[in-house]
Design an enzyme around this catalytic site. Structure first.
Site, short mmCIF file in Angstrom:
data_model
loop_
_atom_site.label_atom_id
_atom_site.label_comp_id
_atom_site.label_asym_id
_atom_site.label_seq_id
_atom_site.Cartn_x
_atom_site.Cartn_y
_atom_site.Cartn_z
N ASN A 69 -2.99 7.15 -2.59
CA ASN A 69 -2.28 5.97 -3.09
C ASN A 69 -1.75 6.23 -4.48
OD1 ASN A 69 -2.66 4.21 -0.95
ND2 ASN A 69 -4.50 3.31 -1.79
N CYS A 106 -4.08 10.95 3.65
CA CYS A 106 -3.88 10.30 4.94
C CYS A 106 -4.32 11.30 6.01
CB CYS A 106 -2.41 9.92 5.11
SG CYS A 106 -2.09 9.04 6.63
N HIS A 114 1.60 5.17 -0.83
CA HIS A 114 1.17 6.53 -1.16
C HIS A 114 2.28 7.20 -1.96
CE1 HIS A 114 -2.55 7.27 1.42
NE2 HIS A 114 -2.28 5.98 1.51
N HIS A 158 0.88 -1.17 0.00
CA HIS A 158 0.00 0.00 0.00
C HIS A 158 0.92 1.22 0.00
CE1 HIS A 158 -3.73 2.15 1.35
NE2 HIS A 158 -2.82 3.00 1.84
#
Length: 141
Positions: free
Chosen positions: A92, A83, A52, A50
């Site tokens: 993301n 976030c 970003h 995951h």
């Protein structure tokens, strides 16, 4: 500690552990180091990444995962998101950019990139927000 917790989660019945760089500060070197540790106790098919894209490293980090046989990656259309506890963190990696990388690497995702590009453009226009996908922008202009 990440390797230990990952191993424990799988032992408790989790089918997959997603390793997250939710503020987007990770680099390929850091991701490789974490994967060295985690892959010593967890097989790659049980992992996801995951990433970003705050510092523009998400695709490079995904490539590290691909080279280590990880095949599950989170993404968001047009790079939407963020976030809530990290001021300035972007979303993301853009799904369009991820798909371009995966398809260009010879991986069959079963996903129509053009449809995702159209979706990214639609939602960006609707939200009156810049499309953060480089592939989306490049193929639309």
């Amino acid at each position: 500690k990440v390797a230990e917790v990952s191993e424990d989660l799988l032992a408790m019945g989790c089918y997959e552990v997603s390793l997250g760089d939710t503020i987007g500060v990770g680099t390929p070197g850091v991701i490789n180091h974490v994967l060295d540790n985690v892959l010593s106790v967890v097989p790659p098919e049980k992992l996801a990444l995951h990433c970003h894209d705050t510092y523009g490293q998400a695709l490079a980090n995904v490539l590290v995962g691909l080279q280590r046989d990880i095949r599950v990656f989170d993404s968001s259309v047009a790079g939407l998101g963020g976030c809530p506890y990290a001021k300035g963190a972007s979303g993301n990696v853009a799904s369009e950019d991820l798909l371009y990388l995966l398809h260009g690497s010879g991986l069959d995702t079963g996903i129509d990139l053009q449809k995702v590009i159209e979706t990214g453009n639609f939602i960006s226009d609707f939200l009156q927000r810049q499309n953060l996908s480089k592939v989306g922008v490049a193929t639309t202009n």
